[in-house]
Design an enzyme around this catalytic site. Structure first.
Site, mmCIF file in Angstrom:
data_model
loop_
_atom_site.group_PDB
_atom_site.id
_atom_site.type_symbol
_atom_site.label_atom_id
_atom_site.label_comp_id
_atom_site.label_asym_id
_atom_site.label_seq_id
_atom_site.Cartn_x
_atom_site.Cartn_y
_atom_site.Cartn_z
ATOM 1 N N SER A 26 86.010 22.554 65.513
ATOM 2 C CA SER A 26 84.999 22.177 66.504
ATOM 3 C C SER A 26 85.624 21.570 67.755
ATOM 4 O O SER A 26 84.977 21.511 68.807
ATOM 5 C CB SER A 26 84.003 21.186 65.894
ATOM 6 O OG SER A 26 83.295 21.765 64.819
ATOM 7 N N GLY A 55 81.189 24.377 64.290
ATOM 8 C CA GLY A 55 82.052 25.212 65.109
ATOM 9 C C GLY A 55 82.104 24.711 66.542
ATOM 10 O O GLY A 55 81.376 23.793 66.919
ATOM 11 N N GLY A 80 82.347 25.140 71.011
ATOM 12 C CA GLY A 80 81.736 25.851 72.119
ATOM 13 C C GLY A 80 80.264 25.560 72.331
ATOM 14 O O GLY A 80 79.670 24.679 71.707
ATOM 15 N N CYS A 137 75.929 20.777 62.197
ATOM 16 C CA CYS A 137 76.500 20.704 63.544
ATOM 17 C C CYS A 137 76.148 21.944 64.368
ATOM 18 O O CYS A 137 74.993 22.129 64.728
ATOM 19 C CB CYS A 137 78.003 20.465 63.465
ATOM 20 S SG CYS A 137 78.681 19.769 64.996
ATOM 21 N N LEU A 138 77.104 22.825 64.677
ATOM 22 C CA LEU A 138 76.774 24.046 65.410
ATOM 23 C C LEU A 138 75.747 24.866 64.645
ATOM 24 O O LEU A 138 74.837 25.459 65.246
ATOM 25 C CB LEU A 138 78.034 24.879 65.674
ATOM 26 C CG LEU A 138 77.810 26.209 66.401
ATOM 27 C CD1 LEU A 138 77.273 25.990 67.806
ATOM 28 C CD2 LEU A 138 79.099 27.027 66.443
ATOM 29 N N ASN A 164 80.541 14.916 65.553
ATOM 30 C CA ASN A 164 81.461 15.570 66.473
ATOM 31 C C ASN A 164 80.713 16.687 67.190
ATOM 32 O O ASN A 164 80.735 17.828 66.759
ATOM 33 C CB ASN A 164 82.680 16.127 65.726
ATOM 34 C CG ASN A 164 83.589 16.916 66.645
ATOM 35 O OD1 ASN A 164 83.577 16.708 67.857
ATOM 36 N ND2 ASN A 164 84.369 17.827 66.086
ATOM 37 N N GLY A 223 79.194 17.920 71.372
ATOM 38 C CA GLY A 223 78.987 17.687 72.791
ATOM 39 C C GLY A 223 77.718 18.325 73.316
ATOM 40 O O GLY A 223 77.387 18.187 74.497
ATOM 41 N N HIS A 241 77.940 15.306 60.233
ATOM 42 C CA HIS A 241 78.823 15.903 59.231
ATOM 43 C C HIS A 241 78.737 15.140 57.907
ATOM 44 O O HIS A 241 79.438 14.149 57.708
ATOM 45 C CB HIS A 241 80.270 15.902 59.738
ATOM 46 C CG HIS A 241 80.541 16.950 60.750
ATOM 47 N ND1 HIS A 241 81.119 18.160 60.437
ATOM 48 C CD2 HIS A 241 80.292 16.988 62.080
ATOM 49 C CE1 HIS A 241 81.221 18.904 61.524
ATOM 50 N NE2 HIS A 241 80.722 18.210 62.538
ATOM 51 N N GLU A 246 79.894 15.920 55.115
ATOM 52 C CA GLU A 246 81.161 16.011 54.364
ATOM 53 C C GLU A 246 82.170 14.994 54.863
ATOM 54 O O GLU A 246 83.198 14.759 54.213
ATOM 55 C CB GLU A 246 81.742 17.420 54.479
ATOM 56 C CG GLU A 246 82.610 17.692 55.683
ATOM 57 C CD GLU A 246 81.860 17.740 57.009
ATOM 58 O OE1 GLU A 246 82.515 17.724 58.066
ATOM 59 O OE2 GLU A 246 80.619 17.788 56.998
#
Length: 398
Positions: free
Chosen positions: A60, A257, A259, A286-287, A328, A330, A370, A372
């Site tokens: 990521s 991931g 981007g 996340c992504l 994590n 953006g 996350h 995990e």
């Protein structure tokens, strides 16, 4: 004139051997470590105290430079076991790292090399000896920065050229980076988490089958999924819904991931929507959370500074429970754009941003954070059990 962020350094540096150059013209100088060279990337900060190996190898962080707020990084050295990218020999993850103190000799029985050697092998450029908390304040006030990090052992730099490179770098918006980090082919996963005096375990019991779509997946996600006695098939990001359905999965996982999610969504949305239409249990992180939100019609936005750390409080809106989690990201899901059939389930207690959703009436949910960890707290490990419980209940009904 060169602007610098200074720090009291535990050594004397006559000639700086590394620079961080921001798009606004700020130049920060210090001591180089790790790989030599030049890299353009987005600058962010991470507040975690431990887990620097896992952070720097998280896919990521592709095309990002991580500024660590904790001053002492590298004390426990490095090894080849704690890498988070699916392919350990790849260099997926951050391109740069920034530390306040110099890298010391490691003191840990699991260390196989010092952090400097490890960074060099993974082609990560590092800058040491600056006030990382002052740099964090800059990011907090101005937002994430496009930047160039450079390391040259002789200290020779073309600063005007580096400034131009920082100013011209495109940034992460509209950038699909899953192409760089996804698995080239499908693999079967059976490794379980590390255990004292035993190392990593192996799962040989398969009560259900989960297909994990790899947009830049972390190894510890797969390890915790394996503890649920699941057969796990990891597939590349471009795998179609037809191909996934042919594997007859009991559930599908949408991974983390790098981007811009809106860029990855161009090919991910048709797959996700078809899987939703087939009423398969789905879990995203996340992504994967952002892609699920985009698939149901919501929008994502670029955050001012992002969330990167292992101490973020998140509130479960159903139970009122607060969990401390690792984050994590953006980009974030704009909760105001969620359709009526999608419920917001979690929010950040730092800024109120969306941290979880579920589709009402379907076995589909996702979280922005996350569970995990790796590194971070274990407050949310239960979500893997929750996903597998959803799968088992769905199998009983169908």
């Amino acid at each position: 004139m060169i602007q610098t962020i200074s720090s009291s350094r535990p050594w004397s540096v006559n000639t700086p051997t590394a620079l961080l150059v921001l798009a606004d013209g700020t130049v920060i100088e210090g001591k180089g470590a790790g790989a030599t060279g030049i890299a353009e990337a987005e600058l962010c900060f991470n507040t975690a105290i431990t887990g620097y190996e896992e952070i720097l190898t998280d896919p990521s962080y592709t095309q990002q430079i991580v500024n660590f707020t904790f001053p002492h990084i590298g004390n426990v050295g490095a090894n080849s076991e704690d890498i988070e990218s699916l392919t350990p020999l790849s260099c997926h993850g951050a391109v740069g790292a920034i530390f306040k103190a110099d890298i010391t000799h490691p003191s840990n029985y699991r260390a196989s090399e010092n952090l400097h050697q490890w960074l060099k092998a993974r082609k990560i450029i590092a800058l040491c000896g600056i006030d990382t908390r002052a740099l964090t304040i800059l990011i907090r006030e101005k937002g994430t920065q496009n930047a160039v990090i450079a390391h040259n052992s002789d200290g020779n730099f073309d600063i005007p050229s580096l400034k131009k490179r920082a100013q011209k770098w495109h940034g992460l918006v509209n950038l699909d980076l899953t192409e760089e980090v996804t698995s080239p082919s499908s693999i079967e996963w059976d490794e379980e988490p590390w255990c004292w005096n035993k190392g990593y375990g192996t799962n040989n019991v398969h009560n259900l089958h989960i297909v994990a779509i790899d947009y830049g997946i972390k190894r510890n996600i797969l390890r915790l999924m394996a503890t649920q006695k699941a057969r796990i098939t990891v597939v590349p990001a471009h795998t179609t819904a037809k191909e996934i359905l042919a594997m007859t999965p009991d559930g599908v996982f949408l991974s983390n991931g790098p981007g811009d999610p809106a860029a990855t969504a161009q090919y991910a949305i048709p797959t996700i929507n078809t899987l939703i239409d087939h009423n398969l249990p789905i879990f995203g992180i996340c992504l994967g959370h952002q892609l699920l939100a985009l698939a149901v019609g919501a929008k994502t936005v670029k955050m001012h500074q992002g969330h990167h750390g292992a101490n973020h409080p998140v509130k479960d809106l159903n139970s009122g429970k607060v969990e401390i989690v690792s984050m994590n990201h953006g980009f974030a899901v704009d909760a105001a754009t969620l359709p009526k059939h999608v419920q917001e389930t979690h929010i950040s207690l730092f800024d109120g941003s969306n941290c979880g959703i579920r589709i009402i009436g379907k076995p589909v949910f996702s979280v922005q954070y996350h569970p995990e960890a790796s590194p971070g707290p274990q407050d949310s490990h239960y979500l893997f059990q929750h996903f597998c419980d959803l799968i088992m209940n769905h199998k009983k009904i169908s």
